[in-house]
Scaffold this motif. Structure first.
Motif, PDB file in Angstrom:
ATOM      1  N   TYR A 230       3.046   7.675 -21.072  1.00  0.00           N
ATOM      2  CA  TYR A 230       3.075   7.121 -19.716  1.00  0.00           C
ATOM      3  C   TYR A 230       4.075   5.975 -19.650  1.00  0.00           C
ATOM      4  CZ  TYR A 230       1.391   5.229 -15.258  1.00  0.00           C
ATOM      5  OH  TYR A 230       1.307   4.788 -13.960  1.00  0.00           O
ATOM      6  N   ALA A 231       5.249   6.268 -19.096  1.00  0.00           N
ATOM      7  CA  ALA A 231       6.292   5.244 -18.949  1.00  0.00           C
ATOM      8  C   ALA A 231       6.570   5.015 -17.474  1.00  0.00           C
ATOM      9  CB  ALA A 231       7.553   5.668 -19.679  1.00  0.00           C
ATOM     10  N   GLU A 232       5.505   4.798 -16.702  1.00  0.00           N
ATOM     11  CA  GLU A 232       5.634   4.518 -15.275  1.00  0.00           C
ATOM     12  C   GLU A 232       5.302   3.048 -15.027  1.00  0.00           C
ATOM     13  OE1 GLU A 232       6.739   6.646 -13.162  1.00  0.00           O
ATOM     14  OE2 GLU A 232       6.544   8.561 -14.210  1.00  0.00           O
ATOM     15  N   PHE A 233       5.427   2.634 -13.755  1.00  0.00           N
ATOM     16  CA  PHE A 233       5.167   1.252 -13.392  1.00  0.00           C
ATOM     17  C   PHE A 233       4.067   1.195 -12.345  1.00  0.00           C
ATOM     18  CE2 PHE A 233       9.645   1.413 -14.700  1.00  0.00           C
ATOM     19  CZ  PHE A 233       9.623   0.475 -15.729  1.00  0.00           C
ATOM     20  N   ASN A 234       3.214   0.172 -12.457  1.00  0.00           N
ATOM     21  CA  ASN A 234       2.111   0.005 -11.517  1.00  0.00           C
ATOM     22  C   ASN A 234       2.506  -0.815 -10.302  1.00  0.00           C
ATOM     23  OD1 ASN A 234       0.256   1.439 -13.188  1.00  0.00           O
ATOM     24  ND2 ASN A 234       0.057  -0.395 -14.477  1.00  0.00           N
ATOM     25  N   ASP A 235       3.602  -1.523 -10.396  1.00  0.00           N
ATOM     26  CA  ASP A 235       4.070  -2.341  -9.283  1.00  0.00           C
ATOM     27  C   ASP A 235       5.590  -2.273  -9.251  1.00  0.00           C
ATOM     28  OD1 ASP A 235       4.932  -5.251  -8.137  1.00  0.00           O
ATOM     29  OD2 ASP A 235       3.009  -4.592  -7.294  1.00  0.00           O
ATOM     30  N   ILE A 236       6.156  -2.328  -8.054  1.00  0.00           N
ATOM     31  CA  ILE A 236       7.615  -2.160  -7.940  1.00  0.00           C
ATOM     32  C   ILE A 236       8.363  -3.296  -8.630  1.00  0.00           C
ATOM     33  CG2 ILE A 236       7.472  -0.807  -5.823  1.00  0.00           C
ATOM     34  CD1 ILE A 236       8.301  -3.315  -4.281  1.00  0.00           C
ATOM     35  N   ALA A 258      19.976  -6.755  -9.426  1.00  0.00           N
ATOM     36  CA  ALA A 258      19.510  -6.063  -8.215  1.00  0.00           C
ATOM     37  C   ALA A 258      18.200  -6.660  -7.740  1.00  0.00           C
ATOM     38  CB  ALA A 258      19.345  -4.566  -8.476  1.00  0.00           C
ATOM     39  N   LYS A 259      17.930  -6.436  -6.488  1.00  0.00           N
ATOM     40  CA  LYS A 259      16.673  -6.846  -5.867  1.00  0.00           C
ATOM     41  C   LYS A 259      15.874  -5.580  -5.556  1.00  0.00           C
ATOM     42  CE  LYS A 259      14.865  -9.457  -1.914  1.00  0.00           C
ATOM     43  NZ  LYS A 259      15.223 -10.195  -0.659  1.00  0.00           N
ATOM     44  N   ILE A 260      14.617  -5.560  -5.973  1.00  0.00           N
ATOM     45  CA  ILE A 260      13.769  -4.377  -5.774  1.00  0.00           C
ATOM     46  C   ILE A 260      12.771  -4.673  -4.665  1.00  0.00           C
ATOM     47  CG2 ILE A 260      12.080  -2.819  -6.795  1.00  0.00           C
ATOM     48  CD1 ILE A 260      14.418  -4.668  -9.083  1.00  0.00           C
ATOM     49  N   THR A 261      12.807  -3.871  -3.619  1.00  0.00           N
ATOM     50  CA  THR A 261      11.912  -4.057  -2.471  1.00  0.00           C
ATOM     51  C   THR A 261      11.393  -2.702  -1.988  1.00  0.00           C
ATOM     52  OG1 THR A 261      13.716  -3.918  -0.871  1.00  0.00           O
ATOM     53  CG2 THR A 261      13.144  -6.122  -1.684  1.00  0.00           C
ATOM     54  N   MET A 262      10.327  -2.742  -1.194  1.00  0.00           N
ATOM     55  CA  MET A 262       9.828  -1.541  -0.529  1.00  0.00           C
ATOM     56  C   MET A 262      10.424  -1.508   0.875  1.00  0.00           C
ATOM     57  SD  MET A 262       7.973   1.220  -0.669  1.00  0.00           S
ATOM     58  CE  MET A 262       6.756   1.050  -1.981  1.00  0.00           C
ATOM     59  N   GLY A 750      -1.121   5.242  -6.503  1.00  0.00           N
ATOM     60  CA  GLY A 750      -2.273   5.969  -5.980  1.00  0.00           C
ATOM     61  C   GLY A 750      -1.934   7.442  -5.851  1.00  0.00           C
ATOM     62  N   ASP A 751      -2.236   8.003  -4.667  1.00  0.00           N
ATOM     63  CA  ASP A 751      -1.935   9.420  -4.444  1.00  0.00           C
ATOM     64  C   ASP A 751      -0.619   9.603  -3.703  1.00  0.00           C
ATOM     65  OD1 ASP A 751      -2.731   8.368  -2.045  1.00  0.00           O
ATOM     66  OD2 ASP A 751      -4.015  10.063  -1.473  1.00  0.00           O
ATOM     67  N   ARG A 752       0.207   8.563  -3.665  1.00  0.00           N
ATOM     68  CA  ARG A 752       1.498   8.630  -2.986  1.00  0.00           C
ATOM     69  C   ARG A 752       2.632   8.464  -3.993  1.00  0.00           C
ATOM     70  NH1 ARG A 752      -0.013  10.772   1.851  1.00  0.00           N
ATOM     71  NH2 ARG A 752      -1.805   9.624   2.675  1.00  0.00           N
ATOM     72  N   SER A 753       3.762   9.038  -3.648  1.00  0.00           N
ATOM     73  CA  SER A 753       4.965   8.852  -4.451  1.00  0.00           C
ATOM     74  C   SER A 753       6.109   8.448  -3.534  1.00  0.00           C
ATOM     75  CB  SER A 753       5.315  10.133  -5.220  1.00  0.00           C
ATOM     76  OG  SER A 753       5.592  11.184  -4.326  1.00  0.00           O
ATOM     77  N   TYR A 754       6.986   7.585  -4.042  1.00  0.00           N
ATOM     78  CA  TYR A 754       8.094   7.057  -3.247  1.00  0.00           C
ATOM     79  C   TYR A 754       9.392   7.234  -4.031  1.00  0.00           C
ATOM     80  CZ  TYR A 754       4.179   4.699  -0.909  1.00  0.00           C
ATOM     81  OH  TYR A 754       3.007   4.425  -0.250  1.00  0.00           O
ATOM     82  N   ASP A 755      10.425   7.695  -3.338  1.00  0.00           N
ATOM     83  CA  ASP A 755      11.733   7.792  -3.970  1.00  0.00           C
ATOM     84  C   ASP A 755      12.274   6.391  -4.252  1.00  0.00           C
ATOM     85  OD1 ASP A 755      11.759  10.557  -3.847  1.00  0.00           O
ATOM     86  OD2 ASP A 755      12.731  10.611  -1.886  1.00  0.00           O
ATOM     87  N   ILE A 756      13.030   6.264  -5.332  1.00  0.00           N
ATOM     88  CA  ILE A 756      13.708   5.003  -5.656  1.00  0.00           C
ATOM     89  C   ILE A 756      15.189   5.203  -5.380  1.00  0.00           C
ATOM     90  CG2 ILE A 756      14.203   3.306  -7.445  1.00  0.00           C
ATOM     91  CD1 ILE A 756      11.676   4.217  -8.896  1.00  0.00           C
TER      92      ILE A 756
END
Length: 1020
Positions: A230-236, A258-262, A750-756
């Motif tokens: 598991y090499a994912e992130f829990n927060d952006i 870089a600046k990481i935002t939603m 959660g149950d959602r996924s977001y493109d980066i």
């Protein structure tokens, strides 16, 4: 007749059967679905391919042509249309009727999969869908609120979509006016350059820095464990910890450059409801779902959904299809029962027997109610086609009851026993009744067998009429004689109704005597017969002339309380300017009385059959009016008012139209102008547009070619790029990342996924291209402008391809001119002015193509109907000669149609053609009655000539009675003014005109032809 004899022998048993069928009919009515039009299976496949950042010219070469080459090898294809727009291409593949769409979709997927390797790397996988015209938006909602657009879209996409999609019958939820949320990695170009890095390295690090893999299993003596890498992130914010480089002991992390935002995807579309920002929500029903039931279910769910809306949000009900469907069908049903009532009244006027009137008034609605049971068994719904068939059948089915009832009443004058009168009267006319039903049935069979899209639409009409005719025949030989035996009795001479009958019959006999004294001398000589035939022929020719003046349209326009306004602004215009200008137009339109709601979509225009036009310079306004009975003008009348207002706005290409009955916008004129060279093709299209502008009746003609979109073209200097150690493709990826941004990974929460999405911080102005620096492997930097040639040019806003040819489409509204006349006039002008160079062609598509197809289908159906009618009459009359005389009545119906349409100002359309074919089986019925009566008289020893004249005398009253009753049964459809009446008025007027003229002229043309035949055969 065994059926009538059996009914009279066991009336209780037969009544029980009829009552049972009536209850089944009522139960079926409760369960029958409600739709505007029948379900139609259209064999279309759509292929939508996204190529982010590409212009139409690149998409045409790199994507569209490859898709077309791949699918054209599939058998059964009729047309392939591609629309290349900025960022995407939409390919619509039309298959021939009868092709299995599921199999076709699989074939398309297989062929395109083989071409995927040839697409550029950034092309997204094509989305291949079956286009189901029955699965169309039936409810429009608008989510508004006092928060930002991204929050509204996020809630609509994640919450409302889930709640609404669980409603029974809902297939899909479409959202317009926002963009999905995504994680943005905004690169600071100065910091990136300081670290001697470039955006390609950022993408590579991001792609390799996130992964989830099932590693396997570990077992102990008693347990088993699954191992997941598991090499994912829990927060952006944790994404910023991805390491980009490590040099001389110094590590560079993503957060350093870089600046990481939603945020959200680039918003290219925005929606507004009554001037307030909104997310437009379109609910699409399943193809087999009932529209009215689904809409009702959505309404029931709305109260619960609104309870869970966040504070400040409001879910607005904009429009739905259920109301117009329900009102249209209710009005049509009302017209049917008005027709039944009028028919019963006219029967009473002729028979002056309340008992016989009651019998007929009962048998007609019972016939329709029983028919509903069989419609349910056939899987039909209550729609405009099935109800139209039932409405027109009132005029047909009453004929059977009248023929039986009139003969039974006549027999009762000579018999004291009503049971004997019912048996003898029904038996005598059994052949005539079966002949009438037989001719109706054989005429409807070719319509039920039509194979085109129009045929699929009219098939329920034909089968409904077949069912109603069969049930009518059953009722005429069961319930009608039973009712006659139970209720009828010989009328006393002192009865008030008998006295009124004597008065009416005295006057009617005077009319009959007058007519006989006019026609008998004419029939006594060859010259007289020829004179009557010649007069009829002249009237027929005048009818043909009038038909050429009425014009030909595909379908009538229907007032659905909606209007569509599409606008195209200059191609250089951005979305903010489009929004501002469209809002100004909305405020101006609100001055028009009757507007209830306004829904605006900036950035997208929706068309027919899944087609759409996208771009920040286009917009669509949907006007929703109050109910028809609450406004002074119909939407058709308001078209000119809206068009006048749109003329005030320069630089806008607009089109104002009423949605079609299928939904969406479809303009009557659609011409494909095809040729190899795009520039020359544009010149030809502009010339044709000029011709259309000069023709009276063409409104708002427009072509799909627009001014080119501003473009800065960067051409790589290949030798320099190679010398500095870079590749052409890596430089392109770098530039794309800097401007458009590239998806580098996926963030899950959660149950959602977001493109980066990785991109540079946005900056306005063209000068930024000169400032981009490229970091080289040795740590040095060079400006991007030093390795590319920059040129400012323009690119096509849209490229359309039809059947692998570059095509420009011409669209136009029409007013005051029929579609057929408009097409012929435009064709002639193009030929006369020699507009088309060699290798260039024009072809009309859309409504005209379907109209031409429908005309050919109806011509074939009419020829088959005439042949089958002749054969049916020959079998019934046991003669190949006598049916020829009966068939001479067919042109009489055409005369009536021509005069009726001309006098009422209506044009020919597919509904009128349907009525014309249907009349083939109706107009011959009067002639059948005459010949049946003549046969009886000949069998009694009368000479054929005198028998024909006597038959005309004897059948004059029944024919007039049947004609008037049929006309009154159809009249409510012809004079209807309620919702949806536009669809029924044309066929109602045509049918009424055909029945009246054929009924009257039959009494003249049949004896004229027959007497002429007798005199010629006797002479020679």
């Amino acid at each position: 007749m065994f059926l009538s004899d059996g009914s009279l022998k066991r009336p209780v048993a037969m009544l029980c059967l009829v009552i049972a069928l009536v209850f089944l009919g009522f139960n079926s009515y409760r369960k029958l679905g409600l739709e505007m039009v029948p379900q139609i299976d259209i064999p279309y496949i759509t292929v939508t391919t996204v190529y982010p950042g590409a212009n139409p010219e690149d998409i045409e070469v790199d994507v569209a042509k490859k898709i077309e080459d791949a699918v054209m090898t599939i058998s059964g294809i009729n047309h392939v249309n591609s629309v290349c727009m900025e960022n995407l291409v939409q390919t619509i593949i039309e298959f021939n009727i009868g092709v299995d769409v599921d199999v076709a979709a699989n074939d398309v997927r297989e062929k395109i999969d083989l071409k995927l390797a040839e697409f550029p790397d950034d092309v997204e996988k094509p989305i291949i869908l079956k286009l189901d015209i029955n699965a169309k938006p039936i409810v429009n909602l608008a989510l508004t609120g006092n928060m930002d657009l991204a929050t509204l879209y996020e809630y609509a996409d994640n919450e409302l979509r889930d709640r609404l999609s669980t409603i029974q019958g809902v297939a899909n939820i479409e959202l317009l006016g926002g963009a999905k949320n995504e994680v943005h990695v905004i690169i600071d170009k100065n910091r990136l350059a300081e670290k001697n890095l470039n955006s390609v390295q950022v993408l590579s690090a991001l792609g390799s820095g996130m992964a989830t893999l099932p590693a396997g299993r570990i077992r102990t003596d008693k347990q088993e464990f699954s191992v997941k890498y598991y090499a994912e992130f829990n927060d952006i914010s944790e994404i910023g910890n991805i390491q980009l480089s490590s040099k001389d002991g110094k590590r560079v992390f993503l957060k350093d450059v870089a600046k990481i935002t939603m945020g959200s995807e680039e918003v290219r579309q925005k929606s507004f409801f009554n001037g307030e920002k909104a997310i437009a929500i379109k609910l699409v029903k399943r193809s087999d779902a009932n529209t009215v039931e689904v809409v009702d279910s959505i309404k029931k769910s709305m109260d619960e959904i609104k309870q869970y809306l966040p504070k400040g949000m409001k879910l607005n009900w904009v429009s739905d299809r259920a109301n117009i469907i329900r009102n249209t069908l209710n009005n049509t049903i009302s017209n049917i029962f008005i027709g039944i009532l009028l028919t019963a009244l006219i029967l009473f006027f002729f028979l002056f027997n309340p008992r016989s009137t009651i019998i007929v008034a009962i048998t007609m609605p019972i016939t329709i109610i029983i028919s509903l049971f069989f419609l349910k068994l056939l899987g039909f719904t209550l729609n405009i086609m099935t109800l139209l068939a039932a409405g027109l059948s009132v005029g047909v089915l009453v004929t059977n009851s009248i023929v039986v009832m009139e003969n039974v009443v006549d027999k009762l004058k000579h018999h004291d026993n009503p049971w004997h009168a019912a048996k003898e009267g029904t038996a005598e006319v059994a052949v005539a009744v079966m002949a009438g039903v037989g001719t109706n049935v054989v005429v409807l069979l070719p319509i039920g067998m039509m194979g085109s899209i129009i045929g699929m639409m009219f098939r329920p009409f034909a089968w409904t009429m077949l069912v109603v005719n069969a049930v009518s025949l059953f009722v005429s030989f069961t319930l009608t004689p039973i009712g006659s035996a139970f209720l009828l009795k010989k009328m006393d001479e002192d009865n008030v109704f008998h006295k009124f009958e004597q008065i009416v019959m005295k006057r009617l006999n005077a009319i009959i005597s007058g007519y006989m004294s006019f026609i008998t001398p004419k029939l006594s000589t060859i010259r007289g017969c020829i004179t009557l035939i010649f007069i009829t022929f002249i009237v027929f020719l005048s009818g043909l002339y009038l038909l050429t003046k009425t014009g030909f349209n595909f379908t009538p326009k229907m007032d659905q309380g909606e209007m569509l306004i599409t606008m195209e602004y200059p191609t250089s215009q951005n979305l903010d300017t489009t929004i501002k200008r469209t809002e100004g137009i909305r405020k101006d339109l609100l001055e028009i009385n009757g507007i209830d709601k306004v829904l605006i979509t900036d950035g997208k225009i929706e068309g027919m059959l899944g087609q759409s036009s996208e771009g920040v310079n286009v917009a669509q306004i949907q006007l929703f009016f109050v109910d028809r009975d609450k406004r002074e003008k119909e939407t058709i009348e308001l078209l000119d008012v809206v068009r006048e207002k749109m003329k005030k706005y320069p630089g806008i290409i607009s089109s104002v139209s009423i949605p079609s009955i299928m939904g969406g916008q479809e303009l009557p004129i659609e011409m494909n102008i095809s040729g190899p060279d795009l520039k020359r093709l544009e010149n030809v299209a502009r010339k044709i547009k000029g011709i259309a502008l000069s023709i009276d009746g063409f409104k708002e003609p427009d072509i799909t070619v627009k001014d080119g979109k501003n473009e800065i073209r960067l051409t790589p200097r290949r030798n320099i790029i190679k010398d500095i150690g870079l590749s052409v493709s890596s430089l392109g990826i770098m530039l794309r990342t800097n401007l458009e941004g590239i998806i580098g990974g996926t963030f899950k929460k959660g149950d959602r996924s977001y493109d980066i999405r990785v991109k540079m911080a946005e900056k306005k102005g063209k000068s930024q291209l000169d400032e981009y620096m490229i970091s080289l492997p040795d740590g040095s930097k060079v400006p991007m402008i030093g390795v590319v040639d920059k040129e400012e040019t323009t690119s096509a806003a849209k490229i359309i391809r039809v059947d692998k040819k570059r095509t420009i489409k011409l669209y136009s509204n029409l007013e005051g001119i029929a579609l057929g006349d408009a097409v012929n006039t435009l064709k002639k002008r193009i030929d006369d002015e020699n507009v088309l160079p060699e290798g260039y062609s024009v072809k009309f598509a859309g409504s005209y193509e379907r109209m031409a197809e429908a005309g050919a289908e109806f011509a074939e159906a009419a020829l088959l109907a005439i042949l089958l009618t002749y054969l049916a009459l020959s079998a019934i009359l046991e003669s190949f000669i006598k049916p020829i005389f009966i068939m001479t009545t067919l042109p009489l119906g055409l005369i009536g149609i021509a005069y009726a349409l001309f006098l009422t100002g209506n044009s020919i359309n597919i509904f009128v053609l349907l009525g014309a074919v249907m009349l083939i089986g109706i107009v011959v019925n009067n002639a059948v009655l005459i010949f049946e009566r003549m046969h009886v008289l000949i069998d009694q020893g009368m000479h054929a000539s005198k028998a024909m004249i006597q038959a005309i005398h004897d059948e004059f009253r029944p024919i007039i009675m049947i004609t008037i009753a049929s006309v009154l049964g159809m009249a409510p459809l012809a004079v209807a003014t309620g919702v949806g009446s536009e669809l029924t008025v044309g066929i109602g007027i045509a049918s009424v005109g055909g029945v009246i003229v054929s009924g009257l002229l039959t009494l003249m043309i049949i004896p004229a032809f027959y007497e002429l035949y007798l005199k010629i055969t006797e002479k020679f």
